[in-house]
Design a protein around this motif. Structure first.
Motif, PDB file in Angstrom:
ATOM      1  N   LEU A 376       0.842  -1.194   0.000  1.00 19.30           N
ATOM      2  CA  LEU A 376       0.000   0.000   0.000  1.00 19.30           C
ATOM      3  C   LEU A 376       0.884   1.252   0.000  1.00 19.30           C
ATOM      4  CD1 LEU A 376      -3.069   0.350  -0.026  1.00 19.30           C
ATOM      5  CD2 LEU A 376      -3.028   0.506   2.454  1.00 19.30           C
ATOM      6  N   ILE A 377       1.912   1.212   0.821  1.00 24.37           N
ATOM      7  CA  ILE A 377       2.831   2.351   0.905  1.00 24.37           C
ATOM      8  C   ILE A 377       3.554   2.534  -0.430  1.00 24.37           C
ATOM      9  CG2 ILE A 377       4.968   3.174   1.981  1.00 24.37           C
ATOM     10  CD1 ILE A 377       3.974   1.573   4.547  1.00 24.37           C
ATOM     11  N   GLU A 378       4.012   1.420  -0.978  1.00 21.99           N
ATOM     12  CA  GLU A 378       4.782   1.472  -2.208  1.00 21.99           C
ATOM     13  C   GLU A 378       3.949   1.945  -3.391  1.00 21.99           C
ATOM     14  OE1 GLU A 378       7.062  -2.101  -4.034  1.00 21.99           O
ATOM     15  OE2 GLU A 378       7.796  -1.667  -2.009  1.00 21.99           O
ATOM     16  N   ASN A 379       2.763   1.362  -3.526  1.00 19.25           N
ATOM     17  CA  ASN A 379       1.987   1.611  -4.753  1.00 19.25           C
ATOM     18  C   ASN A 379       1.001   2.758  -4.667  1.00 19.25           C
ATOM     19  OD1 ASN A 379       3.250  -0.720  -5.610  1.00 19.25           O
ATOM     20  ND2 ASN A 379       1.534  -2.012  -4.951  1.00 19.25           N
ATOM     21  N   GLU A 380       0.586   3.120  -3.482  1.00 19.97           N
ATOM     22  CA  GLU A 380      -0.541   4.044  -3.413  1.00 19.97           C
ATOM     23  C   GLU A 380      -0.178   5.406  -2.824  1.00 19.97           C
ATOM     24  OE1 GLU A 380      -3.415   3.369  -4.785  1.00 19.97           O
ATOM     25  OE2 GLU A 380      -3.067   1.243  -5.215  1.00 19.97           O
ATOM     26  N   GLY A 381       1.007   5.578  -2.283  1.00 17.15           N
ATOM     27  CA  GLY A 381       1.409   6.876  -1.747  1.00 17.15           C
ATOM     28  C   GLY A 381       0.400   7.417  -0.745  1.00 17.15           C
ATOM     29  N   ILE A 382       0.499   7.000   0.500  1.00 20.70           N
ATOM     30  CA  ILE A 382      -0.556   7.347   1.454  1.00 20.70           C
ATOM     31  C   ILE A 382      -0.108   8.427   2.437  1.00 20.70           C
ATOM     32  CG2 ILE A 382      -1.809   5.165   1.307  1.00 20.70           C
ATOM     33  CD1 ILE A 382      -0.261   4.332   3.844  1.00 20.70           C
ATOM     34  N   GLU A 398       1.435  -4.227  13.793  1.00 18.62           N
ATOM     35  CA  GLU A 398       2.445  -4.033  12.760  1.00 18.62           C
ATOM     36  C   GLU A 398       1.880  -3.215  11.595  1.00 18.62           C
ATOM     37  OE1 GLU A 398       4.024  -7.544  10.939  1.00 18.62           O
ATOM     38  OE2 GLU A 398       5.561  -6.374   9.865  1.00 18.62           O
ATOM     39  N   LEU A 399       0.669  -3.549  11.208  1.00 20.02           N
ATOM     40  CA  LEU A 399       0.041  -2.855  10.087  1.00 20.02           C
ATOM     41  C   LEU A 399      -0.068  -1.362  10.377  1.00 20.02           C
ATOM     42  CD1 LEU A 399      -1.624  -2.855   7.412  1.00 20.02           C
ATOM     43  CD2 LEU A 399      -3.631  -3.362   8.798  1.00 20.02           C
ATOM     44  N   VAL A 400      -0.607  -1.038  11.521  1.00 15.70           N
ATOM     45  CA  VAL A 400      -0.832   0.363  11.866  1.00 15.70           C
ATOM     46  C   VAL A 400       0.501   1.094  11.972  1.00 15.70           C
ATOM     47  CG1 VAL A 400      -1.684   1.900  13.690  1.00 15.70           C
ATOM     48  CG2 VAL A 400      -3.013  -0.104  13.022  1.00 15.70           C
ATOM     49  N   GLN A 401       1.450   0.438  12.629  1.00 22.78           N
ATOM     50  CA  GLN A 401       2.741   1.082  12.829  1.00 22.78           C
ATOM     51  C   GLN A 401       3.430   1.389  11.509  1.00 22.78           C
ATOM     52  OE1 GLN A 401       5.637  -1.227  14.786  1.00 22.78           O
ATOM     53  NE2 GLN A 401       6.623   0.536  15.749  1.00 22.78           N
ATOM     54  N   ARG A 402       3.411   0.453  10.601  1.00 23.54           N
ATOM     55  CA  ARG A 402       4.096   0.682   9.321  1.00 23.54           C
ATOM     56  C   ARG A 402       3.401   1.751   8.501  1.00 23.54           C
ATOM     57  NH1 ARG A 402       6.541  -5.039   7.332  1.00 23.54           N
ATOM     58  NH2 ARG A 402       7.566  -3.703   5.817  1.00 23.54           N
ATOM     59  N   LEU A 403       2.076   1.758   8.548  1.00 21.90           N
ATOM     60  CA  LEU A 403       1.359   2.795   7.799  1.00 21.90           C
ATOM     61  C   LEU A 403       1.705   4.172   8.358  1.00 21.90           C
ATOM     62  CD1 LEU A 403      -2.207   1.183   7.518  1.00 21.90           C
ATOM     63  CD2 LEU A 403      -0.502   1.357   5.699  1.00 21.90           C
ATOM     64  N   GLU A 404       1.842   4.246   9.675  1.00 26.11           N
ATOM     65  CA  GLU A 404       2.113   5.544  10.303  1.00 26.11           C
ATOM     66  C   GLU A 404       3.565   5.978  10.114  1.00 26.11           C
ATOM     67  OE1 GLU A 404       0.742   4.941  14.338  1.00 26.11           O
ATOM     68  OE2 GLU A 404      -1.184   5.912  13.905  1.00 26.11           O
ATOM     69  N   THR A 405       4.517   5.059  10.396  1.00 25.82           N
ATOM     70  CA  THR A 405       5.918   5.481  10.362  1.00 25.82           C
ATOM     71  C   THR A 405       6.475   5.470   8.931  1.00 25.82           C
ATOM     72  OG1 THR A 405       6.550   3.249  10.933  1.00 25.82           O
ATOM     73  CG2 THR A 405       6.413   4.820  12.734  1.00 25.82           C
ATOM     74  N   GLY A 407       4.746   4.920   6.059  1.00 25.59           N
ATOM     75  CA  GLY A 407       3.852   5.516   5.054  1.00 25.59           C
ATOM     76  C   GLY A 407       3.404   6.919   5.440  1.00 25.59           C
ATOM     77  N   ARG A 408       3.687   7.311   6.675  1.00 21.65           N
ATOM     78  CA  ARG A 408       3.282   8.624   7.199  1.00 21.65           C
ATOM     79  C   ARG A 408       1.795   8.924   6.966  1.00 21.65           C
ATOM     80  NH1 ARG A 408       8.741  10.055   6.230  1.00 21.65           N
ATOM     81  NH2 ARG A 408       8.379  10.969   4.194  1.00 21.65           N
ATOM     82  N   ALA A 409       0.989   7.926   7.147  1.00 22.38           N
ATOM     83  CA  ALA A 409      -0.459   8.110   7.055  1.00 22.38           C
ATOM     84  C   ALA A 409      -1.000   8.493   8.438  1.00 22.38           C
ATOM     85  CB  ALA A 409      -1.113   6.821   6.586  1.00 22.38           C
ATOM     86  N   ILE A 410      -2.213   9.031   8.461  1.00 19.54           N
ATOM     87  CA  ILE A 410      -2.870   9.313   9.744  1.00 19.54           C
ATOM     88  C   ILE A 410      -3.883   8.197   9.944  1.00 19.54           C
ATOM     89  CG2 ILE A 410      -4.262  10.994  11.005  1.00 19.54           C
ATOM     90  CD1 ILE A 410      -3.160  12.950   8.628  1.00 19.54           C
ATOM     91  N   VAL A 411      -3.601   7.332  10.936  1.00 23.35           N
ATOM     92  CA  VAL A 411      -4.382   6.095  11.028  1.00 23.35           C
ATOM     93  C   VAL A 411      -5.294   6.066  12.259  1.00 23.35           C
ATOM     94  CG1 VAL A 411      -4.257   3.576  11.039  1.00 23.35           C
ATOM     95  CG2 VAL A 411      -2.447   4.902   9.943  1.00 23.35           C
ATOM     96  N   ASP A 412      -6.544   5.743  12.046  1.00 19.06           N
ATOM     97  CA  ASP A 412      -7.443   5.396  13.151  1.00 19.06           C
ATOM     98  C   ASP A 412      -7.718   3.896  13.056  1.00 19.06           C
ATOM     99  OD1 ASP A 412      -7.718   7.970  14.104  1.00 19.06           O
ATOM    100  OD2 ASP A 412      -9.425   8.423  12.804  1.00 19.06           O
ATOM    101  N   THR A 413      -7.856   3.262  14.232  1.00 23.78           N
ATOM    102  CA  THR A 413      -8.250   1.844  14.161  1.00 23.78           C
ATOM    103  C   THR A 413      -9.640   1.692  14.768  1.00 23.78           C
ATOM    104  OG1 THR A 413      -7.070   1.532  16.229  1.00 23.78           O
ATOM    105  CG2 THR A 413      -6.021   0.680  14.262  1.00 23.78           C
TER     106      THR A 413
END
Ligand code: SAH
Length: 511
Positions: A376-382, A398-405, A407-413
């Protein structure tokens, strides 16, 4: 104003196979507030009931006496007075040796409205599933239903069986196992030939059905040798000799084989169904339990702002199911979801989403959380994008952490359910496994092998139980079994349910 009186529905639950109840029975089970059921009513029928419906078991079981008839009647009356819709489920048909008449009397006395729904009675079901035509133009023009056990308190038979020896038709004997020596003797005294064919069928219509055939002269010994017991239907008459040559029910490929399926409840369905189609009996042992578990405040905040998310990520089919159930409770228009894009961890999760006519924009090549984050980080630029992760209590960090760090996304779970280990020592199906054993235990993944070892105490067979072989769905699972020094009885050449079942069929055919 006094509350409206409820209604009692006296319903025939049929002989056992849940497919053999009426459409009306199913509708009423679905709406019932309370279900009062017997030993012979298949508990699987209760799967149709509302989650919050009260279930009251009034039958006997090993070591326990059944609830006395007058108490059952009291329960029905009391519940109806409370204004509840009461379903009274009785094996077979309620008016055939089912004491339905007594229950109706009581309801009438108390002026409680009722309805009666007939069911397939054991004699008819047994005949069909054993291929015995009850009437036949050449051999039988009368069919008689008899009981060998009228009143447990009486211990005597008031039926004069000698008289029934002369009907020249078919006799269907309910509850006749205990009194068979006496009944067969009386029939012969009354003039019935000792050569008259007899069938005894235990647990008819279920995959544990067993049968034994003999004549009036031999049947008592045949029964003893067979080890069959109650509940069983006894059919006596010439028609038994003219039963179908093809055993459409007992002749199926896996008939008589008992399998343990070791999967989470939600997923077991398909494998179980495929095995049952082939006649196998299935004991489902769920290693993990999934229960709904969410914070209502978090949920309502997230739903209120649902349209702000650019991506919504689902990590399991369970999460999808819970999410939409809750979403539909809050909104009545699918457009309230907003213009988000949707990601799913794998194909099964995507399929669950597509049931809502929503296209899934993204599925990683490998079905796991790490791959999902990476791709997702690689292909979609989040970067700086608002993301919602709908999930359970596992595999999300792990999913949330990687998206945040990364991918620098703003994540809610949004956690909606929790998965926890089942304690199989307290599970009824597992207790049955320990007592009766099985022919095979099916492993569908390495994790099921690990759980099996982990819960070893729950798999300790009692004396006399069948010893199962272990079946593996494919090379990965086999590797784990071998590592754990567990012997493999059969293995599917390709990891699919179809191949797995084929491998089982082959295995048992060769024996
Ligand atoms: N009302 C039920 C009968 C209850 S009396 C009906 O209409 O079928 C219980 C007896 O029914 C059992 O002892 C047995 O003789 C018979 N019976 C019920 N279910 C059966 C089954 N699945 N297979 C064989 N006999 C069954």
């Amino acid at each position: 104003m006094s509350k409206k009186t409820g209604k009692v529905y006296l319903i025939g639950a049929g002989p056992g196979d849940p497919g053999l109840v009426t459409v009306r029975a199913r509708q009423l089970i679905e709406i019932a507030d309370v279900i009062v059921y017997d030993y012979l009513a298949n508990p699987k029928l209760l799967d149709w009931a509302r989650d919050d419906a009260e279930r009251i078991y009034v039958g006997k079981s090993a070591g326990r006496h059944s609830i006395p008839q007058d108490e059952i009647e009291e329960i029905l009356v009391a519940r109806a007075h409370k204004g509840q819709q009461v379903v009274r489920l009785k094996g077979g048909d309620p008016f055939v040796f089912g004491r339905g008449g007594e229950e109706i009397d009581e309801l009438q006395t108390d002026k409680i409205p009722f309805e009666i729904v007939p069911g397939v009675t054991a004699a008819l079901a047994t005949a069909a599933y054993a291929g015995i035509p009850l009437s036949h133009r050449d051999y039988s023009s009368a069919i008689t239903f008899l009981t060998g056990h009228e009143n447990p308190e009486k211990h005597t038979l008031s039926i004069d069986f000698k008289a029934y020896a002369k009907t020249n038709g078919t006799l269907c004997l309910y509850m006749g196992i205990g009194q068979l020596p006496r009944i067969s003797a009386e029939l012969k005294e009354g003039g019935m030939s000792g050569k008259t064919p007899v069938a005894i069928v235990e647990w008819a219509t279920l995959n544990r059905q067993r049968s034994v055939y003999g004549t009036l002269d031999t049947i008592v010994d045949d029964l003893a040798a067979s080890g069959l017991g109650a509940p069983a239907m006894i059919i006596i008459g010439e028609v038994v000799a003219h039963r179908s040559k093809t055993e459409w029910f007992e002749g199926r490929e896996l008939f008589g084989k008992r399998f343990v399926v070791t999967r989470a409840r939600e997923q077991a369905g398909q494998l179980t169904q495929m095995l049952e189609e082939k006649g196998a009996e299935v004991i489902e042992l769920p290693f993990i339990e999934v229960t709904t578990d969410f914070d209502p405040k978090v949920l309502s905040e997230i739903l209120a702002g649902i349209a702000v998310y650019e991506w919504v990520i689902f990590t399991s089919a369970n999460g999808v199911k819970s999410f939409f159930e809750l979403f539909y409770k809050a909104f009545d228009d699918i457009r309230c979801l907003g213009p988000m894009r949707i990601a799913a961890v794998g194909a099964a999760t995507a399929r669950e989403i597509e049931k809502h006519k929503l296209k899934v924009d993204f599925v990683p090549k490998q079905a796991n959380a790490a791959a999902l984050a990476e791709e997702l980080i690689e292909n979609e630029g989040i970067e700086s994008v608002q993301v919602l992760v709908v999930t359970g209590n596992q595999n999300r960090e792990e999913l949330v952490q990687r998206l945040e760090t990364e991918g620098r996304a703003i994540v809610d779970t949004l956690p909606l359910y929790k998965t926890k280990k089942t304690n199989l020592l307290e599970n009824e199906a597992a207790a049955r496994f320990r007592k009766e054993g099985a022919d095979a235990i099916l492993f569908t993944s390495s994790s099921t092998v690990n759980s099996f070892i982990d819960q070893n105490a729950a798999f300790q067979l009692e004396d006399g139980a069948r010893r199962p072989v272990l079946g593996s769905i494919g090379p990965m699972t086999s590797k784990t079994l071998t590592e754990k020094k567990l012997p493999i009885g059969f293995e599917a050449p390709v990891s699919s349910l179809e191949h797995f079942i084929e491998a089982a069929v082959q295995h048992f055919k060769e024996r």
